[in-house]
Write an enzyme that holds these catalytic residues in place. Sequence first.
Site, PDB file in Angstrom:
ATOM      1  N   THR B 153       1.050  -1.225   0.012  1.00  0.00           N
ATOM      2  CA  THR B 153      -0.066  -0.112   0.032  1.00  0.00           C
ATOM      3  C   THR B 153       0.886   1.076   0.045  1.00  0.00           C
ATOM      4  OG1 THR B 153      -0.153  -0.212   2.368  1.00  0.00           O
ATOM      5  CG2 THR B 153      -2.007  -1.245   1.166  1.00  0.00           C
ATOM      6  N   LYS B 175       3.166  -6.821   4.369  1.00  0.00           N
ATOM      7  CA  LYS B 175       2.962  -5.372   3.811  1.00  0.00           C
ATOM      8  C   LYS B 175       2.690  -4.666   5.092  1.00  0.00           C
ATOM      9  CE  LYS B 175      -0.307  -3.255   3.246  1.00  0.00           C
ATOM     10  NZ  LYS B 175      -1.156  -2.245   4.291  1.00  0.00           N
ATOM     11  N   THR B 186      -2.829  -1.411   8.019  1.00  0.00           N
ATOM     12  CA  THR B 186      -2.743  -2.801   8.353  1.00  0.00           C
ATOM     13  C   THR B 186      -1.516  -3.668   7.766  1.00  0.00           C
ATOM     14  OG1 THR B 186      -5.259  -2.629   7.808  1.00  0.00           O
ATOM     15  CG2 THR B 186      -4.025  -4.813   7.374  1.00  0.00           C
ATOM     16  N   GLU B 266       6.597   4.632   7.225  1.00  0.00           N
ATOM     17  CA  GLU B 266       6.351   6.000   6.597  1.00  0.00           C
ATOM     18  C   GLU B 266       6.758   7.204   7.406  1.00  0.00           C
ATOM     19  OE1 GLU B 266       2.374   6.490   5.351  1.00  0.00           O
ATOM     20  OE2 GLU B 266       2.877   5.881   3.575  1.00  0.00           O
ATOM     21  N   THR B 392      -9.099  10.818   1.570  1.00  0.00           N
ATOM     22  CA  THR B 392      -9.968   9.857   1.732  1.00  0.00           C
ATOM     23  C   THR B 392     -10.995   9.666   0.533  1.00  0.00           C
ATOM     24  OG1 THR B 392     -11.580  11.126   2.876  1.00  0.00           O
ATOM     25  CG2 THR B 392     -10.221   9.459   4.422  1.00  0.00           C
TER      26      THR B 392
END
Lengths: 392, 392
Positions: B153, B175, B186, B266, B392
Amino acid sequence: MTAPAPRTGVCAPEGFRAAGVTAGLKASGTPDVALVVNTGPDFSAAGVLTGNRVTAAPVRWCRAVLPAGRLAAVVLNSGGANACTGAAGYADTVATAERVAGLVGVAPDEVAVASTGLIGERLPMAALLAGCDAAAAALSPDGGAAAARAIMTTDTVPKTASVTENGWTVGGMAKGAGMLAPGLATMLVVLTTDAVADAAVLDSALRAATRVTFDRIDSDGATSTNDTVLLLSSGASGVRPDPVALTAVVTRVCTDLAGQLIADAEGATKEIEIEVVHAVTEDDAVTVGRAVARNNLVKTAFFGQDPNWGRILAAVGTVDASVAFDPDQVDVAVNGVWICRGGATGDDRSAVDLTPRRAHVVIDLHAGTETATVRTNDLSHAYVHENSAYST
Amino acid sequence: MTAPAPRTGVCAPEGFRAAGVTAGLKASGTPDVALVVNTGPDFSAAGVLTGNRVTAAPVRWCRAVLPAGRLAAVVLNSGGANACTGAAGYADTVATAERVAGLVGVAPDEVAVASTGLIGERLPMAALLAGCDAAAAALSPDGGAAAARAIMTTDTVPKTASVTENGWTVGGMAKGAGMLAPGLATMLVVLTTDAVADAAVLDSALRAATRVTFDRIDSDGATSTNDTVLLLSSGASGVRPDPVALTAVVTRVCTDLAGQLIADAEGATKEIEIEVVHAVTEDDAVTVGRAVARNNLVKTAFFGQDPNWGRILAAVGTVDASVAFDPDQVDVAVNGVWICRGGATGDDRSAVDLTPRRAHVVIDLHAGTETATVRTNDLSHAYVHENSAYST
């Protein structure tokens, strides 16, 4: 002759004098020593101290003297927390109390001490003690505003409040940037009243008030080593209010001060009120509200003005099984729009306006009848900047 | 003819085929559907799912099918978490399992499903089911790398690992950006082995491994609604290792993957290893390590390359009384320098070099003999940016 300053904050009630002076503890050269003196006739007092297991020397001192329920003075300093400074740091606190006791003419254990600033460094005692002398010399019934300024650290404005009712008054001052400032996160609050009240009554009133005010503001969950909230009574009004009435007024003053803390939270662009409704217990509601208030993904979403109810629901889901609710029954409203219903997508999220500074979240657990509100801030670039660039 | 790609990740062990394809679930147009198929002869399996009480539809499906201890395939998608999507979302997960079951020729309850992406939106089922068809057609013993790419992702690199020992192998892919990515936080992990092992043995090996690896990386404490870790055995090696040896190898693969997750977190500029030593229990050590790992003031200090031991000690102090230690006995070392001794100032903090990406904190509780290490990241401007700007 200029008109005397209005009697504000800790000097709003009768029977208190205060001062704020510059002792040179802060590189900024701004006022850094505050003194609050109770002139009686009563000297009953109560206090609530940090829940952090790592406690600063002044907190340990307060823990030792508060059980007597009697305080004649409070000396506070910014520019250094005197936390994690060992036995030498504790001796510094005792010396400060002794100096003020001598200046005011009371016993050392009648003097509370509070400090705020960087953790892990000794205080420059010569400067601090000289500051105590200067503060004692400057004591005045008009010193409430100066005292409130002297306890500021990263606060941008001094914080005072008072409520007068039926011939008696509760006043107070607070410092702290809603836990959004690093070594300076400490919240210090001094409340005063001229109501006649025993220490036990003050204690229950203060605990009841802090439980629903200061205990429910949470900007980053980083509990300070120095948090201190004190309540002193001079009894100078001669009025002995009903304990329920006293608790109500103390709570009003604490609510006012807590609101000022959140409003002044460093780096914040949003003031977020998280209202949890229909919980089985009030504690459950607080637990859920706090879990959301401390969730970085929720906080960054508000900074981005993104009504991300999924992050809110995921944060609710992190509370343990002792909190009763069915995830598939939870509704979430942001600024009046129920964008999550029954744990899934609800009304149109585009209807949510997150441009105002104030944001209101309602989380309906559909589990019981209890409610609680936790107040927090967003997580912004300024927060990261001020807490990383902050020089030790 | 080009040389075949090496058999990596989930295809490192014998008996597995995998694929990764682009179904168009992600606006980025990058691969978003992965399929892992166990070709046997054994089909024993185990799984560990998120502790969040708000669980995504695929997690609920896995919770339903895992007790049988038998899986023939795992289908994973990025581009949508299918969380907080109600009964309709659950039906989408069931339909996905049924589609894959038909393609592979097994029963639907032998197919695990995992999803990652934004919470609260239905998946585009037509695209996803077509993606399942394409993935089944692309299945290959060389598909491990493609599968690892398809579950990315906000990850910047695919994450695979494998360990071979005495004729049998454990492989895997993961991931997740160390919980530093919002709706995309997640962590999905699929582990495979050609060792012969019953489901019960796999289950105990997997729980033992995750407890000391994935359960001890904590970037922002924001537990996902979709976290899934699966372990499938084909038994194709014909070797039945001792359960202790199996646990050790599974743990090595999980440690490798967990390290890759933290390294790719990140917005992070620091990888912080928090080692808590001399705790009374291992759980105590984890509790203390996690309290420090989740403290925003500690995390911002590391971003600022500030060895602020006072913030670390204050974070340690926030753990409840069930964790035995004396604050005045705690020592703290940062990158090898004991800057806090006995809860107070220790060696010269200026000797601490925080310029490297990796930082190592040792917290000595002087309370017992147990140790645990929690790994986290710093809190940076990029974290705030990526989690607030995230659309979003």
